[in-house]
Scaffold this motif. Structure first.
Motif, PDB file in Angstrom:
ATOM      1  N   ALA A 199       0.256  84.428  30.386  1.00  0.00           N
ATOM      2  CA  ALA A 199      -0.877  84.698  29.509  1.00  0.00           C
ATOM      3  C   ALA A 199      -2.207  84.749  30.248  1.00  0.00           C
ATOM      4  O   ALA A 199      -3.126  85.441  29.814  1.00  0.00           O
ATOM      5  N   ARG A 200      -2.304  84.031  31.362  1.00  0.00           N
ATOM      6  CA  ARG A 200      -3.595  83.947  32.036  1.00  0.00           C
ATOM      7  C   ARG A 200      -3.883  85.213  32.832  1.00  0.00           C
ATOM      8  O   ARG A 200      -2.962  85.892  33.290  1.00  0.00           O
ATOM      9  N   ARG A 201      -5.152  85.480  33.021  1.00  0.00           N
ATOM     10  CA  ARG A 201      -5.544  86.610  33.861  1.00  0.00           C
ATOM     11  C   ARG A 201      -6.193  86.148  35.145  1.00  0.00           C
ATOM     12  O   ARG A 201      -6.151  86.851  36.155  1.00  0.00           O
ATOM     13  N   ASN A 202      -6.844  84.999  35.075  1.00  0.00           N
ATOM     14  CA  ASN A 202      -7.548  84.513  36.256  1.00  0.00           C
ATOM     15  C   ASN A 202      -6.543  84.046  37.308  1.00  0.00           C
ATOM     16  O   ASN A 202      -5.596  83.328  37.011  1.00  0.00           O
ATOM     17  N   GLY A 210     -14.552  87.944  36.511  1.00  0.00           N
ATOM     18  CA  GLY A 210     -13.689  86.922  37.063  1.00  0.00           C
ATOM     19  C   GLY A 210     -12.704  87.497  38.053  1.00  0.00           C
ATOM     20  O   GLY A 210     -12.668  88.698  38.303  1.00  0.00           O
ATOM     21  N   ILE A 211     -11.891  86.615  38.626  1.00  0.00           N
ATOM     22  CA  ILE A 211     -10.857  87.050  39.560  1.00  0.00           C
ATOM     23  C   ILE A 211      -9.673  87.471  38.709  1.00  0.00           C
ATOM     24  O   ILE A 211      -8.729  86.727  38.498  1.00  0.00           O
ATOM     25  N   ASP A 212      -9.753  88.681  38.222  1.00  0.00           N
ATOM     26  CA  ASP A 212      -8.805  89.150  37.222  1.00  0.00           C
ATOM     27  C   ASP A 212      -7.646  89.838  37.922  1.00  0.00           C
ATOM     28  O   ASP A 212      -7.830  90.839  38.613  1.00  0.00           O
ATOM     29  N   ASP A 220      -5.434  91.586  36.664  1.00  0.00           N
ATOM     30  CA  ASP A 220      -5.138  92.896  36.090  1.00  0.00           C
ATOM     31  C   ASP A 220      -5.891  94.005  36.809  1.00  0.00           C
ATOM     32  O   ASP A 220      -5.456  95.154  36.821  1.00  0.00           O
ATOM     33  N   GLU A 255      -7.597  97.338  42.186  1.00  0.00           N
ATOM     34  CA  GLU A 255      -8.720  98.239  42.488  1.00  0.00           C
ATOM     35  C   GLU A 255      -9.323  97.954  43.847  1.00  0.00           C
ATOM     36  O   GLU A 255     -10.009  98.791  44.414  1.00  0.00           O
TER      37      GLU A 255
END
Lengths: 186, 101
Positions: free
Chosen positions: B23-26, B90-92, B94, B98
């Motif tokens: 669930a987390r992205r960070n 944030g440090i995403d 997803d 890039e």
């Protein structure tokens, strides 16, 4: 008494884990992780593994937690305090976690519930295992730790962008365009 | 405190970690979730050592702790590199692709 202590440690572990996973603020998440890890140390103590309990406190609560806190504070920017759970992903993740936990929990719960225990292994015996039957693994772990340390330094070192770009264009002129693009981003 | 109750606790702990991992992205939050899952595995080792006499279980758990520390260190180094490369936010994980170059 043991049951009471086990309940307390288990509650600390579960509460800490939930906090670490659900907290919006990352610093709070790391602190909750600390609670969970300290509870794990208590569980190790209850399971007659004092050596692991000490290691857990020293390495995890003392070391890893500090490093992770440093990581959070070093990489955080003022605009970062937003939801860290992805939109629309919380429910699928919860379903996946439940799909794992429910069958395993059912299987585990059907185990014969005997409280029979085996004599605890002494710390000296664990030490003999390290330099005896697990000697190769022990040495490999030391090498892994060394490689991880060097790798972390190489990865996180603040490089001078100019010198890197010069190096790259010297080594291969074909990648110049890509390097230019990368430089514009950083 | 039986083998079953300890294993149940570690199952729940692993599931909580799995939820966080998915669930987390960070990136740092994901590392924290992995920590929880490794601890659940390690609790299993210690529980089997205590209740079933798994030989060398505690030594294996100690190896596990050492490996996790190495993983966390390298993971954090990658996160810091990522944080240096990003422009905002944030440090995403997803959008981390890039920054590939």
């Amino acid at each position: 008494m043991t049951t009471l202590l086990f309940g307390a440690a288990a509650a600390a572990v579960l509460a800490g884990a939930l906090g670490a996973v659900l907290a919006r603020d990352l610093v709070r998440a790391v602190m909750a992780l600390g609670v969970a890890l300290a509870g794990m140390a208590g569980l190790y103590g209850l399971l007659q593994a004092p050596y692991l309990a000490a290691i857990q406190l020293l390495v995890y609560v003392g070391g890893v937690l500090t490093v992770v806190i440093f990581g959070v504070l070093l990489t955080r920017r003022p605009d970062d305090d937003r939801v860290t759970v992805a939109r629309g992903r919380a429910w699928p993740a919860a379903v996946a976690a439940a799909a794992f936990a429910v069958p395993v929990a059912i299987a585990v719960w059907s185990l014969p519930s005997s409280t029979a225990t085996v004599a605890p292994e002494s710390t000296a015996s664990i030490g003999y295992r390290f330099v005896g039957e697990h000697l190769v693994a022990f040495e490999v772990i030391s090498a892994v730790l060394l490689v991880a340390m060097i790798g972390a330094i190489v990865l996180a070192r603040r490089q001078d962008p100019g010198s890197v770009r010069a190096e790259r264009s010297e080594s291969a002129s074909g990648v110049e365009a890509r390097t230019e693009e990368g430089g514009g981003r950083s | 405190m039986t083998l079953a109750s300890t294993l149940l606790l570690s199952t729940v702990l692993f599931a909580i970690g799995l939820y966080g991992l998915l669930a987390r992205r960070n990136a740092i939050a994901i590392l924290i979730s992995i920590e929880l899952m490794v601890n659940a595995a390690s609790l299993n080792l210690v529980a089997f050592t205590r209740f079933r006499g798994l030989p060398g279980g505690q030594a294996l758990a100690a190896f596990l702790i050492a490996l996790t520390v190495a993983e966390i260190v390298v993971g954090l180094a990658i996160v810091i590199t990522l944080a240096r490369a990003r422009r905002e936010g944030g440090i995403d994980v997803d959008t981390a692709h890039e920054y590939r170059s």
